[in-house]
Design a protein around this motif. Structure first.
Motif, PDB file in Angstrom:
ATOM      1  N   ILE A 147      18.373   8.877 -63.705  1.00  0.00           N
ATOM      2  CA  ILE A 147      17.752   9.044 -65.020  1.00  0.00           C
ATOM      3  C   ILE A 147      16.250   9.163 -64.807  1.00  0.00           C
ATOM      4  O   ILE A 147      15.677   8.489 -63.934  1.00  0.00           O
ATOM      5  CB  ILE A 147      18.099   7.884 -65.973  1.00  0.00           C
ATOM      6  CG1 ILE A 147      17.646   8.234 -67.403  1.00  0.00           C
ATOM      7  CG2 ILE A 147      17.456   6.561 -65.511  1.00  0.00           C
ATOM      8  CD1 ILE A 147      18.294   7.349 -68.462  1.00  0.00           C
ATOM      9  N   THR A 148      15.609  10.036 -65.537  1.00  0.00           N
ATOM     10  CA  THR A 148      14.165  10.254 -65.418  1.00  0.00           C
ATOM     11  C   THR A 148      13.435   9.512 -66.529  1.00  0.00           C
ATOM     12  O   THR A 148      13.806   9.611 -67.698  1.00  0.00           O
ATOM     13  CB  THR A 148      13.833  11.753 -65.496  1.00  0.00           C
ATOM     14  OG1 THR A 148      14.456  12.428 -64.396  1.00  0.00           O
ATOM     15  CG2 THR A 148      12.324  11.986 -65.426  1.00  0.00           C
ATOM     16  N   SER A 165       6.048  10.894 -64.380  1.00  0.00           N
ATOM     17  CA  SER A 165       7.467  10.575 -64.489  1.00  0.00           C
ATOM     18  C   SER A 165       7.983  10.027 -63.172  1.00  0.00           C
ATOM     19  O   SER A 165       7.332  10.161 -62.117  1.00  0.00           O
ATOM     20  CB  SER A 165       8.281  11.810 -64.896  1.00  0.00           C
ATOM     21  OG  SER A 165       8.249  12.794 -63.878  1.00  0.00           O
ATOM     22  N   VAL A 166       9.155   9.414 -63.231  1.00  0.00           N
ATOM     23  CA  VAL A 166       9.840   8.941 -62.033  1.00  0.00           C
ATOM     24  C   VAL A 166      11.337   9.066 -62.287  1.00  0.00           C
ATOM     25  O   VAL A 166      11.812   8.859 -63.397  1.00  0.00           O
ATOM     26  CB  VAL A 166       9.447   7.476 -61.707  1.00  0.00           C
ATOM     27  CG1 VAL A 166       9.895   6.531 -62.806  1.00  0.00           C
ATOM     28  CG2 VAL A 166      10.028   7.029 -60.374  1.00  0.00           C
ATOM     29  N   ALA A 171       5.932   1.305 -62.089  1.00  0.00           N
ATOM     30  CA  ALA A 171       5.058   2.423 -62.419  1.00  0.00           C
ATOM     31  C   ALA A 171       3.665   1.867 -62.697  1.00  0.00           C
ATOM     32  O   ALA A 171       3.480   0.659 -62.882  1.00  0.00           O
ATOM     33  CB  ALA A 171       5.590   3.181 -63.631  1.00  0.00           C
ATOM     34  N   HIS A 172       2.683   2.762 -62.744  1.00  0.00           N
ATOM     35  CA  HIS A 172       1.297   2.324 -62.925  1.00  0.00           C
ATOM     36  C   HIS A 172       0.588   3.163 -63.976  1.00  0.00           C
ATOM     37  O   HIS A 172       0.750   4.387 -64.025  1.00  0.00           O
ATOM     38  CB  HIS A 172       0.529   2.420 -61.596  1.00  0.00           C
ATOM     39  CG  HIS A 172       1.052   1.528 -60.529  1.00  0.00           C
ATOM     40  ND1 HIS A 172       0.519   0.284 -60.264  1.00  0.00           N
ATOM     41  CD2 HIS A 172       2.076   1.692 -59.647  1.00  0.00           C
ATOM     42  CE1 HIS A 172       1.185  -0.280 -59.270  1.00  0.00           C
ATOM     43  NE2 HIS A 172       2.139   0.554 -58.886  1.00  0.00           N
ATOM     44  N   LEU A 209      22.560  10.832 -71.576  1.00  0.00           N
ATOM     45  CA  LEU A 209      21.097  10.813 -71.600  1.00  0.00           C
ATOM     46  C   LEU A 209      20.530  11.045 -70.202  1.00  0.00           C
ATOM     47  O   LEU A 209      20.945  10.399 -69.239  1.00  0.00           O
ATOM     48  CB  LEU A 209      20.608   9.467 -72.151  1.00  0.00           C
ATOM     49  CG  LEU A 209      19.093   9.305 -72.334  1.00  0.00           C
ATOM     50  CD1 LEU A 209      18.588  10.246 -73.419  1.00  0.00           C
ATOM     51  CD2 LEU A 209      18.757   7.855 -72.690  1.00  0.00           C
ATOM     52  N   LYS A 210      19.568  11.947 -70.103  1.00  0.00           N
ATOM     53  CA  LYS A 210      18.956  12.278 -68.810  1.00  0.00           C
ATOM     54  C   LYS A 210      17.515  11.791 -68.696  1.00  0.00           C
ATOM     55  O   LYS A 210      17.017  11.569 -67.581  1.00  0.00           O
ATOM     56  CB  LYS A 210      18.978  13.801 -68.596  1.00  0.00           C
ATOM     57  CG  LYS A 210      20.356  14.435 -68.660  1.00  0.00           C
ATOM     58  CD  LYS A 210      21.265  13.930 -67.548  1.00  0.00           C
ATOM     59  CE  LYS A 210      22.616  14.647 -67.581  1.00  0.00           C
ATOM     60  NZ  LYS A 210      23.548  14.129 -66.535  1.00  0.00           N
ATOM     61  N   THR A 211      16.828  11.639 -69.857  1.00  0.00           N
ATOM     62  CA  THR A 211      15.404  11.323 -69.828  1.00  0.00           C
ATOM     63  C   THR A 211      15.062  10.283 -70.876  1.00  0.00           C
ATOM     64  O   THR A 211      15.538  10.359 -72.023  1.00  0.00           O
ATOM     65  CB  THR A 211      14.550  12.585 -70.072  1.00  0.00           C
ATOM     66  OG1 THR A 211      14.880  13.568 -69.091  1.00  0.00           O
ATOM     67  CG2 THR A 211      13.063  12.260 -69.975  1.00  0.00           C
TER      68      THR A 211
END
Length: 208
Positions: free
Chosen positions: A69-70, A90-91, A101-102, A170-172
């Motif tokens: 998932i992104t 994004s990751v 994340a930052h 759901l992908k994102t």
């Protein structure tokens, strides 16, 4: 004349009661207004309402699905003279995988400024399944003139998200933060009249 004399005190008493009720109601409304923000924050964090994410007490150590998932990162400012943006836009992770994340914030003003971030998740239904282990949201942060601060967020997506019919494909997911000046810095907000500034893809550092 006698009838008017008898009714005037009654009218005065009635007026006093009405005035007292109005004052009490007005006072109650003020109290509710002050309590609304923290109560709404607690409600959203407990239920995930409005795309509000969940707060996890510790790092997730459960199952990790073999499914990607992104997570996209969005940053906005509202009345605060900071440059605020995600370090990476994004990751892509596995559902259930804990990652970090930052965000980066730089004070562009000529004196120290204190800011506070709010957040939400899109789509809103994903909010209860987006768990933050570490986050800078709802925390007052003071930056000196020209100072830059790294602001990490540690999170995972709960594997139970795949059991929700509306989210099973759901992908994102988009995690969005908006940085505001705290109350004591209202003069700073007035010096930056543009209401909300959204960081564009070209302005953000795409390093990841």
């Amino acid at each position: 004349m006698t009838r008017q004399t008898m009714t005037d005190p009654g009218k005065k008493n009635t007026n006093r009661v009405v005035a007292a009720v109005c004052v009490a109601f007005f006072g109650g409304m003020i109290g509710m207004a002050y309590a609304a923000v923290p109560l709404y924050k607690m409600f959203c964090q407990a239920t995930g309402y409005g795309g509000t994410t969940q707060r996890a007490a510790k790092q997730y150590a459960g199952r990790i699905l073999d499914r990607d998932i992104t997570v996209r990162f969005d940053a906005n400012t509202n009345g605060i003279p900071w440059q605020f943006q995600p370090v990476a836009r994004s990751v892509t992770i596995k559902i259930g995988e804990t990652t970090q994340a930052h965000y980066s914030a730089t004070n562009k003003f000529d004196r120290a400024v204190t800011g506070r971030a709010t957040f939400n998740v899109q789509p809103e239904l994903a909010g209860p399944y987006f768990n933050k282990v570490e986050c800078f949201c709802f925390t007052d942060t003071t930056l000196k003139p020209g100072e830059t601060l790294d602001m990490p967020v540690v999170f995972y997506v709960d594997p139970d998200i795949v059991n929700v019919p509306e989210l099973k494909d759901l992908k994102t997911i988009t995690l969005s933060y908006t940085m505001f000046p705290v109350e004591k810095n209202k003069p700073v907000a007035s010096s930056a009249p543009d209401s909300t500034t959204k960081v564009s893809d070209t302005e953000a550092n795409l390093g990841g």
